[in-house]
Design an enzyme around this catalytic site. Structure first.
Site, short mmCIF file in Angstrom:
data_model
loop_
_atom_site.label_atom_id
_atom_site.label_comp_id
_atom_site.label_asym_id
_atom_site.label_seq_id
_atom_site.Cartn_x
_atom_site.Cartn_y
_atom_site.Cartn_z
N LYS A 89 0.91 -1.11 -0.12
CA LYS A 89 -0.08 -0.04 -0.13
C LYS A 89 0.95 1.08 -0.13
O LYS A 89 1.78 1.34 0.75
CB LYS A 89 -0.95 0.05 1.17
CG LYS A 89 -2.08 0.97 0.97
CD LYS A 89 -3.31 0.38 0.30
CE LYS A 89 -4.54 0.99 0.53
NZ LYS A 89 -5.49 0.22 -0.19
N GLY A 190 -20.61 6.65 5.37
CA GLY A 190 -19.63 7.41 4.44
C GLY A 190 -20.55 7.23 3.19
O GLY A 190 -20.76 5.90 2.77
N GLY A 192 -19.17 8.05 0.15
CA GLY A 192 -18.07 8.30 -1.32
C GLY A 192 -18.57 7.42 -1.95
O GLY A 192 -19.51 6.90 -2.33
N VAL A 194 -17.47 4.32 -2.80
CA VAL A 194 -18.06 3.02 -2.51
C VAL A 194 -19.34 3.00 -1.75
O VAL A 194 -20.30 2.21 -1.88
CB VAL A 194 -17.25 2.36 -1.60
CG1 VAL A 194 -17.60 1.06 -1.08
CG2 VAL A 194 -15.68 2.38 -2.68
#
Length: 357
Positions: A89, A190, A192, A194
């Site tokens: 990552k 959330g 966003g 996704v």
């Protein structure tokens, strides 16, 4: 590597109580303002594959810890998804003074290129397909980019959401005994890329939605389009719902949340939802099924991997992502057999696959 000052640490740093990561690369570039970390947890199954996060961190130590945790999660995710890749990552420490975003990601691309294919990058929180285009100008070790003609590729977020949906649906079936999501209440934290795509799928499946996001316009739109109930972002973790779907940043399941939340199932798109495995143990003792994030949110990396390998069409990718539901069922069987909490059982399962290579 032009204008890039690099410091590499092999077998030096890792998570507390864990063996060191295989490699940690830190880079700064004065011209673009880049400050970034690439953490490679494991290449046992192949090159480390995982996205690049562009985020504001209070300290460099916080950024490093995020990279270490996220890269480990990617190793587990890729292993459980049976992908021929290890885990890595990248995090870029966001600098509000940076004005040339393309130059920033060009510099990051040179950082990726310096690893010679040991790490392959893609989008994550705070990065876009356009950013990956800038990375692609400097390296071929990148995915999540729209391709020309009929070649498969592009934004992985909808595929992440599809995988979460399949994992969530199977969790509900196994834990609640519900054959569909009709009238099942899901609290989505959330909205966003996704979280929004997940809400669309849940609404179409007949679920009732409770939503929270720091963007009030986004929640208002969810209320209008999906009939969602809006709650404050600080209250979503204690909402009255059958399922909790964390789709913001990690760490949503703290000790107090694990002890006091009222959900029956937790399954969402965020990475590192548990503060530690201990929170997963508490959930398990309370009879709450936690579908590990690195199992159910693998749709995005499956999409990026197949794009990178050039080995699939969209329908084949969707079919592969749909297998996440079957893996949730297999995990539940492991939990029943071993008595382990789902998070620990999933880690053990991933490590078995990593050892097998």
């Amino acid at each position: 590597m032009d204008r890039l000052n690099v410091a590499a640490n092999d077998n030096l740093l890792g998570l507390h109580g864990e063996p060191p990561h295989e490699r940690i690369l830190m880079a700064s570039d004065a011209a673009s303002g880049l400050q970034a970390i690439i953490a490679i947890y494991s290449t046992t199954r192949g090159p480390a594959f995982g996205g690049c996060r562009n985020w504001h961190y209070a300290t460099q130590h916080e950024a490093l810890n995020d990279a270490l945790r996220l890269s480990q999660g990617m190793a587990f995710k890729n292993a459980l998804a049976d992908l021929p890749f290890g885990g890595g990552k990248a995090v870029i420490i966001r600098n509000t003074k940076i004005h040339d975003r393309m130059e920033l990601f060009n510099a990051f691309g040179r950082m990726v290129e310096s690893l010679g294919g040991a790490y392959i990058t893609a989008e994550d929180v705070g990065t876009t397909a356009a950013d990956m285009r800038a990375v692609q100008a400097e390296t071929s070790y990148v995915s999540g980019i729209p391709r020309g003609g009929d070649v498969y590729g592009g934004n992985p977020s909808p595929y992440t959401a599809y995988g979460v949906f399949m994992g969530l649906r199977e969790s509900v079936h196994c834990v609640l005994g519900a054959s569909t999501l009709e009238n099942v209440t899901v609290a989505v934290q959330g909205l966003g890329s996704v979280g929004w795509e997940l809400c669309k799928r849940l609404h179409a499946a007949g679920a009732k939605l409770v939503v929270a996001d720091i963007d009030s316009a986004r929640t208002a739109e969810a209320q209008q389009l999906f009939g969602a109930q809006i709650v404050d972002a600080s209250e979503i973790v204690m909402a009255k719902a059958d399922v909790f779907a964390p789709c913001a940043l990690g760490g949503a399941i703290t000790g107090s949340v694990a002890s006091d939340c009222r959900f029956r199932v937790i399954a969402g798109g965020a990475n590192n939802q548990l503060m530690s495995l201990a929170e997963g143990d508490v959930l398990h003792r309370r009879g709450i099924f936690y579908a590990p994030d690195f199992l159910v949110n693998a749709g995005g990396i499956i999409s990026c991997a197949r794009e990178y390998l050039g080995s699939a069409q969209e329908q084949a990718v969707l079919a592969e992502i749909a297998e996440i539901g079957q893996r949730v069922h297999q995990l539940i069987e492991r939990v029943q057999t071993t008595g382990m909490a789902p998070a620990r059982a999933a880690v053990a399962w991933a490590r078995e696959k990593m050892i097998a290579g």
